[in-house]
Structure formats: structure tokens, C-alpha cells
Design an enzyme around this catalytic site. Structure first.
Site, PDB file in Angstrom:
ATOM      1  N   CYS A 136      27.303  14.884  10.822  1.00  0.00           N
ATOM      2  CA  CYS A 136      28.285  15.903  10.445  1.00  0.00           C
ATOM      3  C   CYS A 136      28.210  16.071   8.877  1.00  0.00           C
ATOM      4  O   CYS A 136      28.735  15.118   8.280  1.00  0.00           O
ATOM      5  CB  CYS A 136      29.645  15.148  11.045  1.00  0.00           C
ATOM      6  SG  CYS A 136      31.225  16.029  10.572  1.00  0.00           S
ATOM      7  N   CYS A 139      31.916  16.031   7.461  1.00  0.00           N
ATOM      8  CA  CYS A 139      32.342  14.826   7.444  1.00  0.00           C
ATOM      9  C   CYS A 139      31.934  13.873   6.217  1.00  0.00           C
ATOM     10  O   CYS A 139      32.657  13.508   5.531  1.00  0.00           O
ATOM     11  CB  CYS A 139      32.417  14.141   8.585  1.00  0.00           C
ATOM     12  SG  CYS A 139      32.627  14.967  10.099  1.00  0.00           S
ATOM     13  N   ASP A 140      30.684  13.869   5.879  1.00  0.00           N
ATOM     14  CA  ASP A 140      30.034  12.852   5.271  1.00  0.00           C
ATOM     15  C   ASP A 140      29.523  13.296   3.811  1.00  0.00           C
ATOM     16  O   ASP A 140      29.091  12.326   3.188  1.00  0.00           O
ATOM     17  CB  ASP A 140      28.965  12.168   6.189  1.00  0.00           C
ATOM     18  CG  ASP A 140      29.890  11.417   7.379  1.00  0.00           C
ATOM     19  OD1 ASP A 140      30.787  11.051   7.197  1.00  0.00           O
ATOM     20  OD2 ASP A 140      29.173  11.198   8.209  1.00  0.00           O
TER      21      ASP A 140
HETATM   22  C1  LIG Z   1      29.889  10.478  12.317  1.00  0.00           C
HETATM   23  C2  LIG Z   1      31.064  11.510  12.440  1.00  0.00           C
HETATM   24  C3  LIG Z   1      31.732  11.658  11.413  1.00  0.00           C
HETATM   25  C4  LIG Z   1      32.877  12.643  11.589  1.00  0.00           C
HETATM   26  N1  LIG Z   1      33.891  12.472  10.678  1.00  0.00           N
HETATM   27  C5  LIG Z   1      34.701  13.319  10.698  1.00  0.00           C
HETATM   28  C6  LIG Z   1      35.777  13.678   9.925  1.00  0.00           C
HETATM   29  O1  LIG Z   1      35.745  12.887   8.514  1.00  0.00           O
HETATM   30  N2  LIG Z   1      36.914  14.513   9.998  1.00  0.00           N
HETATM   31  C7  LIG Z   1      37.134  15.105  10.963  1.00  0.00           C
HETATM   32  O2  LIG Z   1      38.122  15.608  11.122  1.00  0.00           O
HETATM   33  N3  LIG Z   1      36.205  14.994  12.053  1.00  0.00           N
HETATM   34  C8  LIG Z   1      35.162  14.302  11.905  1.00  0.00           C
HETATM   35  N4  LIG Z   1      34.182  14.095  12.872  1.00  0.00           N
HETATM   36  C9  LIG Z   1      34.358  15.048  14.174  1.00  0.00           C
HETATM   37  C10 LIG Z   1      35.360  14.143  14.890  1.00  0.00           C
HETATM   38  O3  LIG Z   1      34.801  13.176  15.425  1.00  0.00           O
HETATM   39  C11 LIG Z   1      35.855  15.074  16.367  1.00  0.00           C
HETATM   40  O4  LIG Z   1      36.016  16.620  15.953  1.00  0.00           O
HETATM   41  C12 LIG Z   1      36.566  14.541  17.066  1.00  0.00           C
HETATM   42  O5  LIG Z   1      36.608  13.340  17.560  1.00  0.00           O
HETATM   43  C13 LIG Z   1      36.941  15.355  18.316  1.00  0.00           C
HETATM   44  O6  LIG Z   1      37.884  14.544  19.173  1.00  0.00           O
HETATM   45  P1  LIG Z   1      37.825  14.878  20.947  1.00  0.00           P
HETATM   46  O7  LIG Z   1      39.183  13.898  21.302  1.00  0.00           O
HETATM   47  O8  LIG Z   1      37.683  16.252  21.349  1.00  0.00           O
HETATM   48  O9  LIG Z   1      36.547  14.204  21.289  1.00  0.00           O
HETATM   49  P2  LIG Z   1      36.201  12.636  21.073  1.00  0.00           P
HETATM   50  O10 LIG Z   1      36.682  11.945  19.744  1.00  0.00           O
HETATM   51  O11 LIG Z   1      34.674  12.501  21.196  1.00  0.00           O
HETATM   52  O12 LIG Z   1      36.780  11.718  22.453  1.00  0.00           O
HETATM   53  C14 LIG Z   1      36.052  11.952  23.600  1.00  0.00           C
HETATM   54  C15 LIG Z   1      36.879  10.999  24.447  1.00  0.00           C
HETATM   55  O13 LIG Z   1      36.289  11.165  26.166  1.00  0.00           O
HETATM   56  C16 LIG Z   1      35.934  10.049  26.387  1.00  0.00           C
HETATM   57  N5  LIG Z   1      35.152  10.683  27.673  1.00  0.00           N
HETATM   58  C17 LIG Z   1      33.912  11.325  27.606  1.00  0.00           C
HETATM   59  N6  LIG Z   1      33.400  11.500  28.741  1.00  0.00           N
HETATM   60  C18 LIG Z   1      34.242  10.796  29.733  1.00  0.00           C
HETATM   61  C19 LIG Z   1      34.248  10.707  31.015  1.00  0.00           C
HETATM   62  N7  LIG Z   1      33.468  11.337  31.911  1.00  0.00           N
HETATM   63  N8  LIG Z   1      35.317   9.894  31.553  1.00  0.00           N
HETATM   64  C20 LIG Z   1      36.177   9.423  30.909  1.00  0.00           C
HETATM   65  N9  LIG Z   1      36.529   9.704  29.603  1.00  0.00           N
HETATM   66  C21 LIG Z   1      35.394  10.210  29.022  1.00  0.00           C
HETATM   67  C22 LIG Z   1      35.297   9.251  25.380  1.00  0.00           C
HETATM   68  O14 LIG Z   1      35.335   7.984  25.767  1.00  0.00           O
HETATM   69  C23 LIG Z   1      36.213   9.464  24.210  1.00  0.00           C
HETATM   70  O15 LIG Z   1      37.369   8.498  24.445  1.00  0.00           O
HETATM   71  C24 LIG Z   1      32.867  13.343  12.745  1.00  0.00           C
HETATM   72  C25 LIG Z   1      32.208  13.047  13.829  1.00  0.00           C
HETATM   73  C26 LIG Z   1      31.018  12.233  13.512  1.00  0.00           C
HETATM   74  C27 LIG Z   1      29.889  11.775  14.801  1.00  0.00           C
END
Ligand SMILES: Cc1cc2nc3c(=O)[nH]c(=O)nc-3n(C[C@H](O)[C@H](O)[C@H](O)COP(=O)(O)OP(=O)(O)OC[C@H]3O[C@@H](n4cnc5c(N)ncnc54)[C@H](O)[C@@H]3O)c2cc1C
Length: 317
Positions: A136, A139-140
Site C-alpha cells: 500500500c 499508506c507507507d
Molecule cells: C500494509 C498495509 C498498510 C495500510 N495502511 C493504511 C493506512 O495507513 N491508512 C489507511 O487508512 N488504510 C491503510 N491500509 C488499508 C486498510 O487496512 C483497509 O482499508 C482497512 O483495513 C479495510 O477495513 P475492512 O474492515 O474493510 O477490512 P479488514 O480490515 O481487512 O477486515 C476484514 C475482517 O474480516 C474478517 N474476515 C475475512 N473473511 C472472513 C470470513 N470468511 N469469516 C469471518 N471473518 C472474516 C477478517 O478476519 C477481518 O477481521 C493498509 C493496508 C495494508 C495492507
């Protein structure tokens, strides 16, 4: 079997924000979180662009705060891996089953299962994630001011992110398995005109090396078969993004890449199923947008459940 008003699948920023809104609205709500994959944001050391935290906060700490807040409103949580969603009866007003190691029943579902970055699967990739390996640039990138970076990929995202990274890094080298880019012409033009950007063609990453953090990438030239090390402080991998939406396969509409298609209420293509965060089709995948989606999904699910029960005030329709 207990019937919940709302079951949320996923415990990242989208799911936990949905949990805060749903539980605070006195909906009987269960959040189910995977046993093996955590929220993507917990893999990063520093989140600097989520409002309210000048100086930044670590991703794990941020999710813990979301969780604490959601639990304080009475959100129930458990760990299970949901593999399937099924209608409870042919009349969908009977609700939905989320199926994992057992069945969970709710009047409505919110899918907040996020997405996963496609991995290269090479030695060093997993060990150095968050310590030189990133997926990302938004982000980084600021962590690589005046450092050297390798970008892996050749499509639009890789080229766009490589261009963005040149604003921070002293040198960016784009490594691509083919001998030309797949990115659109305008991006290619910009990339070739950028003096900070180099290209290594017809090559793949064999290994990511370092001690505490990344120091080099071992590249294999697919034409000559020869391998050599390229020094780098960071490796940004753009090999694609895979939404965790298999659980909804055949039930709700997804786009050609697997992202769930929702309307402006986060409603998916079946009554009572909502989706939010990184797993939906949208422009920007970040914590702040995931939280906004989660709030909308929970509120819309609440209205849906109230309408089913006949307790919805007409002005809220
Ligand atoms: C290295 C890195 C750095 C980042 N830095 C930033 C930053 O600085 N700022 C920023 O705003 N964004 C950043 N992002 C992006 C950010 O992480 C995502 O946009 C955010 O986490 C999305 O949230 P979400 O809840 O949609 O998904 P996620 O945070 O991915 O959560 C998904 C959840 O679903 C659960 N899950 C998945 N499949 C199943 C299943 N079949 N059954 C039950 N549970 C399930 C997982 O366990 C998890 O708890 C970064 C991403 C990465 C990889």
C-alpha cells in the site's frame, strides 16, 4: 437457535464501526471474526491518515480501540470462519444463515470481510511484511523518504503507485515479469519520462533479503535465467487484490474482480444483505472509508429490521 437482528461478518474497521452503530441502536448484534486472518490494518506499524490521531497510531492499537468502543455498547463477538451464506427460507424476510463451524441466524447480514493483497509467495515476503515489504503506497510511502524502493508489477496500479513513490524515494525500480508494461498509455508515458524511475524487464522476485528490515531483492531474469541481488530499502508489491467474498458466491452480485456491488445504502443485491469496507466495489480502500461504509450499512440494516418488525417510523424510510 438464537436469532440476531444483525450479524456482521468481519472484525476490521468496517465491521467494528457497523458493530458500534448497530449495538448502540439496541439491535441484537453478533460480530463474527475469522480465526486465522486479522484485519489488514493490524499489519501496519503506523496509521498517519486516520483523523483524530496527530502523530499517528499503530494499526493494531487502532482496531483494539474500535473493539473496546463496540463492546461497551453490548456488541457480542465470536471467532469463526464463515464459508457460506444461505437464505433461511424461500421468503427472505425469514432472514439469513451465516455458516461456519455452525449456523448463525439473523434478520439481516452485514458482510465486512475485507480483501487480501495477492502475494508473491517468495521467501522473505511474509517475514518482512511491515518491515520493508508493503502492499500500500498511500499508506507507507512517507516512510521511504530518500530511500530506495523496488516496485513489483506492471499494471495500472503498479505504475501509478511507482510514480507516487518517486515523490518520496531517492530511486524507484519497477520490476516486471514481461518486457513491456500492461499499464495504460498515459501512465506509461509518465513513467518513462520520470527520471527517478528505472525498469528491470522480464524478471521476477525470487527472494526478499535483509536482517531486521529489507536490504535487497534477489531477481531472476526469465530470458537469461541468471539471478542477482538488487539493493533496496523497501519492496512494494502490486500483484493484485483479492476480496474475501467467496462466502457470498452465487448469493449476491459481485463485479468481475469479486467485489460486492452495493447501492448508496450499502445494500447488496438481496434483501437484508449489506456489505461495507474493502470487500465492496469502490474507489478508495482505507480505514476512514471502511468506517464510513460500516456506519451506513449498520444504519440501513437497522431500518431494514425495523421495517420487517413493523416498528419503522414512516419518515425514516
Ligand atoms: C500494509 C498495509 C498498510 C495500510 N495502511 C493504511 C493506512 O495507513 N491508512 C489507511 O487508512 N488504510 C491503510 N491500509 C488499508 C486498510 O487496512 C483497509 O482499508 C482497512 O483495513 C479495510 O477495513 P475492512 O474492515 O474493510 O477490512 P479488514 O480490515 O481487512 O477486515 C476484514 C475482517 O474480516 C474478517 N474476515 C475475512 N473473511 C472472513 C470470513 N470468511 N469469516 C469471518 N471473518 C472474516 C477478517 O478476519 C477481518 O477481521 C493498509 C493496508 C495494508 C495492507
Amino acid at each position: 437457535m438464537e436469532t440476531y437482528d444483525i450479524i456482521i461478518i468481519g472484525g476490521g474497521p468496517a465491521g467494528l464501526t457497523a458493530g458500534i452503530y448497530a449495538a448502540r441502536a439496541k439491535m441484537k448484534t453478533l460480530l463474527i471474526e475469522s480465526t486465522f486472518s486479522a484485519s489488514l490494518i493490524t499489519t501496519t506499524d503506523m496509521v498517519e491518515n486516520y483523523p483524530g490521531f496527530p502523530g499517528g497510531i499503530d494499526g493494531f492499537g487502532l482496531v483494539e480501540r474500535f473493539k473496546e468502543q463496540a463492546l461497551s455498547f453490548g456488541l457480542e463477538t465470536l471467532q469463526d470462519d464463515i464459508t457460506e451464506i444461505q437464505a433461511a427460507a424461500s421468503d427472505v424476510s425469514s432472514g439469513w444463515f451465516a455458516i461456519g463451524s455452525q449456523e448463525y441466524h439473523a434478520r439481516s447480514l452485514i458482510i465486512a470481510s475485507g480483501a487480501a493483497y495477492a502475494k508473491l509467495g517468495v521467501p522473505g515476503e511474509k517475514e518482512f511484511t511491515g518491515r520493508g515489504v508493503s502492499y500500500c503506497a498511500t499508506c507507507d510511502a512517507p516512510f521511504y523518504r530518500d530511500r530506495t524502493i523496488v516496485v513489483v508489477g506492471g499494471g495500472d496500479t503498479a505504475v501509478q503507485e511507482a510514480l507516487f513513490l518517486t515523490k518520496f524515494a531517492s530511486r524507484v525500480t519497477l520490476v516486471h515479469r514481461r518486457d513491456s508494461l500492461r499499464a495504460t498509455a498515459i501512465l506509461q508515458e509518465r513513467a518513462f519520462a520520470n527520471e527517478k524511475l528505472d525498469f528491470v524487464w522480464s524478471s521476477v522476485v525470487e527472494e526478499i533479503r535483509g536482517e531486521k528490515t529489507v536490504s535487497a531483492v534477489r531477481l531472476k531474469n526469465l530470458v537469461s535465467g541468471r539471478s542477482e541481488d538488487l539493493a533496496a530499502d523497501g519492496v512494494f508489491i502490486f500483484a493484485g487484490y483479492i476480496p474475501n467474498t467467496e462466502l457470498a458466491n452465487g448469493i449476491i452480485e459481485r463485479d468481475e474482480d469479486g467485489y460486492i456491488i452495493v447501492d448508496d445504502r450499502m445494500h447488496a443485491s438481496q434483501p437484508g444483505i449489506f456489505a461495507c469496507g474493502d470487500c465492496i466495489r469502490k474507489l478508495l480502500r482505507q480505514v476512514v472509508t471502511a468506517c464510513g461504509d460500516g456506519a451506513t450499512a449498520a444504519f440501513a440494516a437497522q431500518l431494514y429490521v425495523e421495517e420487517l418488525r413493523g416498528t419503522l417510523y414512516p419518515h425514516r424510510k
